[in-house]
Design a protein around this motif. Structure first.
Motif, mmCIF file in Angstrom:
data_model
loop_
_atom_site.group_PDB
_atom_site.id
_atom_site.type_symbol
_atom_site.label_atom_id
_atom_site.label_comp_id
_atom_site.label_asym_id
_atom_site.label_seq_id
_atom_site.Cartn_x
_atom_site.Cartn_y
_atom_site.Cartn_z
ATOM 1 N N UNK B 84 44.754 36.264 47.112
ATOM 2 C CA UNK B 84 45.325 37.360 47.903
ATOM 3 C C UNK B 84 46.789 37.620 47.589
ATOM 4 N N UNK B 85 47.171 37.470 46.345
ATOM 5 C CA UNK B 85 48.569 37.698 45.986
ATOM 6 C C UNK B 85 48.679 38.838 44.977
ATOM 7 N N UNK B 86 49.905 39.346 44.884
ATOM 8 C CA UNK B 86 50.170 40.539 44.080
ATOM 9 C C UNK B 86 49.749 40.373 42.619
ATOM 10 N N UNK B 89 46.013 40.608 42.177
ATOM 11 C CA UNK B 89 45.545 41.980 42.411
ATOM 12 C C UNK B 89 45.861 42.859 41.198
ATOM 13 N N UNK B 90 47.088 42.697 40.674
ATOM 14 C CA UNK B 90 47.464 43.483 39.483
ATOM 15 C C UNK B 90 46.557 43.156 38.297
ATOM 16 N N UNK B 93 43.279 44.905 38.704
ATOM 17 C CA UNK B 93 43.388 46.343 38.424
ATOM 18 C C UNK B 93 43.451 46.582 36.918
ATOM 19 N N UNK B 99 39.213 48.895 43.295
ATOM 20 C CA UNK B 99 39.793 48.545 44.592
ATOM 21 C C UNK B 99 39.755 47.028 44.728
ATOM 22 N N UNK B 100 40.355 46.530 45.810
ATOM 23 C CA UNK B 100 40.468 45.084 45.966
ATOM 24 C C UNK B 100 40.392 44.735 47.439
ATOM 25 N N UNK B 101 39.452 43.889 47.793
ATOM 26 C CA UNK B 101 39.341 43.406 49.167
ATOM 27 C C UNK B 101 39.827 41.961 49.204
ATOM 28 N N UNK B 102 40.798 41.701 50.092
ATOM 29 C CA UNK B 102 41.260 40.326 50.261
ATOM 30 C C UNK B 102 40.415 39.670 51.345
#
Lengths: 269, 121
Positions: B84-86, B89-90, B93, B99-102
């Motif tokens: 669940x960190x930036x 997520x990057x 992507x 999209x991204x579900x934490x």
């Protein structure tokens, strides 16, 4: 932990009449955990013990408030933000002098998601704005929620409600479990505690006012007074965005609906 | 009909995701590891791939990159992970996730994410 969750669900059901299903456990945890220190308890079990000892005290009210405040969403209803992009900005750019900043007011901004959603939309329309500056005022009657709005810090749960992940990556810093709106986005935003029934005389005028899902709580005479007060603070030809279930019909002649955009109005003159 | 492949090595997550996705009208298939997810997708491309990160055989990033390297248009990819960190997520992507579900998530979050990628109104 599951015993504590069950006890908390029972507590909210018995004292506030609200049923939080087991699927809302993450909400209970995310709303209560950050406040445990200020309540002087170490764990949710400890909190349950305190609530059992004093089921009607101020701690009880604070727990209920924390668990029942409506969630506010990013880009809520989407339509007003689409109207901003495709109708309102083009119109304002065509007639507002280039050196005058566009003034926007989010009149019941709660914890700030609407304000920052407007700011993101404005940033993304920089090309249309052709260098025009803008300022956003976010106001709410409740100082504690404004403090949250000002901090720009949101839980993992909150940043997933209506905010596309690409915007999360672009506009937020990762604080490890929480997310903070980047300084750049907060640059031209101001938050103030204001009561819509008692607004300062010298406020505005604004080019755009968002006042969504507020009027539904008022009786018709109060709705009329609030709309008159908003109209007095809107520039001629300026815009008003109300909630999807709200209307100006029968309450004011100062605003006319924008055809094709439910909930969006234009000041008549 | 909208179709979904749910790729997660946790049977509980697959069951929760299936029950939510079915309420939004998706016909669901399940995969317990990355390779199985890739095989099922290539057999019949779904509208949506709900993709865990850490899985046996092949991780979610590997699956996303393989699908994005295929010539045919792939599914909408919705990562669903405890990373669940930036930076993670990057990375997702960049690998082609839409999209991204934490985790943890609930039906409201999943609905918002499906709306964000145009799969519910």
């Amino acid at each position: 932990m599951s015993g504590a969750m069950e006890a908390l669900r029972g507590f909210v059901r018995d004292n506030a009449g609200i049923n939080l299903g087991a699927d809302k456990d993450y909400l209970v945890v995310s709303r209560l955990k950050p406040q445990l220190t200020s309540w002087n308890v170490a764990t949710l079990d400890g909190l349950v013990d305190r609530l059992r000892a004093q089921p009607k005290g101020s701690l009880a009210s604070q727990v209920i408030a924390a668990l029942t405040i409506n969630e506010t969403l990013w880009f809520r209803d989407q339509k007003p933000f689409e109207a901003l992009k495709s109708v309102i900005i083009p119109d304002l750019v065509s007639r507002v002098p280039a050196d005058r900043p566009i003034a926007i007011w989010s009149a019941a901004c709660s914890s700030g998601q609407e304000v920052y959603s407007i700011a993101m939309t404005m940033r993304e329309e920089e090309q249309q704005l052709r260098g025009r500056r803008f300022g956003i005022l976010g106001s709410d009657i409740c100082e504690p929620v404004l403090a949250r709005a000002r901090s720009g810090i949101y839980s993992q749960f909150e940043v997933q409600r209506g905010l596309p992940v690409q915007r999360l990556v672009k506009y937020f810093e990762d604080l490890g479990g929480e997310w903070r709106v980047r300084t750049e986005l907060r640059a031209n935003i101001e938050f103030r505690a204001l009561n819509l029934l008692d607004l300062p005389q010298n406020m505005g005028p604004f080019d755009i006012i968002f006042c969504r899902n507020v009027l539904i709580y008022f009786e018709p005479p109060i709705k009329k007074a609030v709309l008159a007060s908003l109209a007095a603070r809107t520039r001629p030809g300026g815009y008003l965005a109300l909630g999807g279930a709200e209307t100006t019909l029968g309450l004011t002649a100062a605003f006319t609906p924008l055809p094709g955009w439910a909930g969006v109005y234009r000041k008549t003159a | 009909m909208k179709t979904a492949v749910i790729a997660d090595d946790s049977a509980i997550i697959r069951r929760i995701a299936r029950s939510i996705l079915e309420t939004f009208g998706f016909a669901c298939r399940e995969a317990r590891d990355g390779q199985e997810a890739l095989d099922i997708c290539r057999q019949s491309m779904p509208t949506l791939l709900l993709l865990d990160w850490e899985m046996p055989e092949m991780d979610g990033i590997g699956v996303a990159m393989a699908l994005r390297a295929d010539p045919e248009p792939g599914p909408k990819i919705l990562f669903c992970s405890t990373h669940n960190d930036l930076l993670h997520i990057q990375q997702a992507l960049e690998a082609g996730s839409d999209e991204y579900v934490m985790k943890p998530f609930d039906s409201a979050i999943l609905e918002d994410k499906l709306r964000s990628i145009g799969l519910v109104n």
